[in-house]
Structures are given as C-alpha cells and as structure tokens.
Motif scaffolding. Sequence first.
Motif, mmCIF file in Angstrom:
data_model
loop_
_atom_site.group_PDB
_atom_site.id
_atom_site.type_symbol
_atom_site.label_atom_id
_atom_site.label_comp_id
_atom_site.label_asym_id
_atom_site.label_seq_id
_atom_site.Cartn_x
_atom_site.Cartn_y
_atom_site.Cartn_z
ATOM 1 N N UNK A 99 0.929 -1.411 0.388
ATOM 2 C CA UNK A 99 -0.217 0.111 0.302
ATOM 3 C C UNK A 99 0.424 1.183 0.108
ATOM 4 N N UNK A 100 0.634 2.238 -0.539
ATOM 5 C CA UNK A 100 1.018 3.326 -0.511
ATOM 6 C C UNK A 100 -0.704 4.482 0.202
ATOM 7 N N UNK A 101 -0.323 6.035 0.653
ATOM 8 C CA UNK A 101 -0.778 7.334 0.233
ATOM 9 C C UNK A 101 -1.293 7.880 -1.276
ATOM 10 N N UNK A 102 -2.527 7.525 -1.074
ATOM 11 C CA UNK A 102 -3.105 8.025 -2.214
ATOM 12 C C UNK A 102 -3.113 8.985 -3.346
ATOM 13 N N UNK A 103 -1.730 10.367 -2.819
ATOM 14 C CA UNK A 103 -1.007 11.247 -3.901
ATOM 15 C C UNK A 103 0.089 10.194 -4.499
ATOM 16 N N UNK A 104 1.413 9.192 -3.646
ATOM 17 C CA UNK A 104 1.869 8.306 -4.156
ATOM 18 C C UNK A 104 1.219 7.576 -4.601
ATOM 19 N N UNK A 105 0.377 6.694 -4.875
ATOM 20 C CA UNK A 105 -0.028 6.264 -5.576
ATOM 21 C C UNK A 105 -0.331 6.857 -7.148
ATOM 22 N N UNK A 106 -1.583 7.761 -7.011
ATOM 23 C CA UNK A 106 -1.995 8.837 -8.054
ATOM 24 C C UNK A 106 -0.663 9.140 -9.050
ATOM 25 N N UNK A 107 0.683 9.341 -8.630
ATOM 26 C CA UNK A 107 1.751 10.282 -8.925
ATOM 27 C C UNK A 107 2.062 8.892 -9.678
ATOM 28 N N UNK A 108 2.536 8.051 -9.258
ATOM 29 C CA UNK A 108 2.409 6.420 -10.175
ATOM 30 C C UNK A 108 2.103 5.875 -11.194
ATOM 31 N N UNK A 109 1.055 6.001 -10.695
ATOM 32 C CA UNK A 109 0.025 5.909 -11.775
ATOM 33 C C UNK A 109 -0.308 7.056 -13.520
ATOM 34 N N UNK A 110 0.147 8.390 -13.117
ATOM 35 C CA UNK A 110 0.111 9.260 -13.950
ATOM 36 C C UNK A 110 1.677 9.139 -14.216
ATOM 37 N N UNK A 111 2.339 8.671 -13.809
ATOM 38 C CA UNK A 111 3.863 8.603 -14.816
ATOM 39 C C UNK A 111 3.693 7.415 -15.391
ATOM 40 N N UNK A 112 2.899 5.948 -15.065
ATOM 41 C CA UNK A 112 2.621 5.110 -15.686
ATOM 42 C C UNK A 112 1.864 4.884 -16.641
ATOM 43 N N UNK A 113 0.899 6.327 -16.995
ATOM 44 C CA UNK A 113 -0.170 5.686 -17.686
ATOM 45 C C UNK A 113 -0.309 7.461 -18.836
ATOM 46 N N UNK A 114 1.013 8.360 -18.628
ATOM 47 C CA UNK A 114 0.364 8.927 -19.382
ATOM 48 C C UNK A 114 -0.210 10.398 -19.334
ATOM 49 N N UNK A 115 -0.968 10.681 -17.849
ATOM 50 C CA UNK A 115 -1.996 11.546 -17.040
ATOM 51 C C UNK A 115 -1.605 12.782 -16.151
ATOM 52 N N UNK A 116 -2.268 13.444 -15.919
ATOM 53 C CA UNK A 116 -2.507 14.266 -14.761
ATOM 54 C C UNK A 116 -2.447 13.828 -13.688
ATOM 55 N N UNK A 117 -1.959 13.834 -12.597
ATOM 56 C CA UNK A 117 -2.112 13.213 -11.353
ATOM 57 C C UNK A 117 -3.478 14.082 -10.671
#
Length: 191
Positions: A99-117
């Motif tokens: 697990x990780x806080x939502x803000x950290x997870x969202x950053x990772x997903x944004x980077x992986x999927x090329x979208x805004x945080x």
Amino acid sequence: MLITISGPAGSGKSTAAKALADRLGYDHVSGGDIFRDLADERGMTPLELNKQAETEEGIDRDLDRRLREIAAERDDLVLESRLAGWMAGEHADFRVWLDAPLSVRAERIAEREGKSSEVAREETKERSESEARRYSDYYGIDIHDLSIYDLVLNTSRLDPDGVVAAIATVVEAYNPAGDEGKTPVTVDYEF
C-alpha cells in the motif's frame, strides 16, 4: 510455494511481483494484466470496465475464477491482484499486502499512464471505491481487512528494489511450521 501480492492500484504490486518472481525463479501471473486485457477486448479503459462491472458481476467473477483456478493448479508462483490473497484461499503459502498513500499511488499511475496527477488521483479513488463495493457485495470481503496477510508493507518510501528486498527477506525467513494453530483462510465463493 504460492505467494500472493495484493494492494490497491499504484501500490507497486506488478513491479514487485515481477521482480520477486524473477528473484525466486517463480512464474508470475497478474490479475491486472488479465483485467486490462478484458478492457482492451471490449474497447474500454480499466475505469470504464470497472464501472460496467458494477452492473455486470460476471466480469469480476470471471477474473476471480481464473485467479482461483491458477492458484489451485500451480506452485512456485507469484500471483498478483487486488484480491489474490483472498482468491488463492487455502492454496496461498504467503500473502503480501502493499500500500501507499493515495497521493503517491496517483503520481505513480500518472507517470505510468501519461496523464495528469489530478486525473489519476480521481480515477484511482473512483476505481478503489467501485472495487470495494463490489468485493463486499459479491463476496462479503472487506478489502480494508488486512488480517489475512502475512506481510503488510507501505511502499511509499521504498524504491522497487527495496520493496522486493523487504518481501524476499520476510519470505526467505518464513517458517510455515509457525502456522500451527493459525486458522487458514477458506472462503466459499459462488462463481
């Protein structure tokens, strides 16, 4: 040994599962890959398929049935999905929750999927809420109940190598004989 790695989107499940499988010489199966393939087959995004799964329970049940079948048939496997720990049932030898806080997870997903945080954060939050409702409705599972896991790890301050090293250290030190008296997780699901 069958090891399950579970956790919310962006927690590092896929990265950790692949690397741990490589380190141990095990196979790796990803529920996320299966779900994304299902979404692609239907011309949908994972979020859209998640929304559709709220009214078409066959989508989740099909994915979960596949995970249970894989768990029942294979050893020397790292099985990774949000519900892998639950779906593997008595076949799982060691269960990990990342697990990780939502803000950290969202950053990772944004980077992986090329979208805004911001977009990633909102989609991730919606997806998590949607999945939690379905897990509760379909199986009576409270995804926030971490009592079935042998290891719960916050990945926010670890790089991927650190996550894998931490998991591997605990797995390698694991003593299955210490499970005596521990009630195995058995869940009777209707698929």
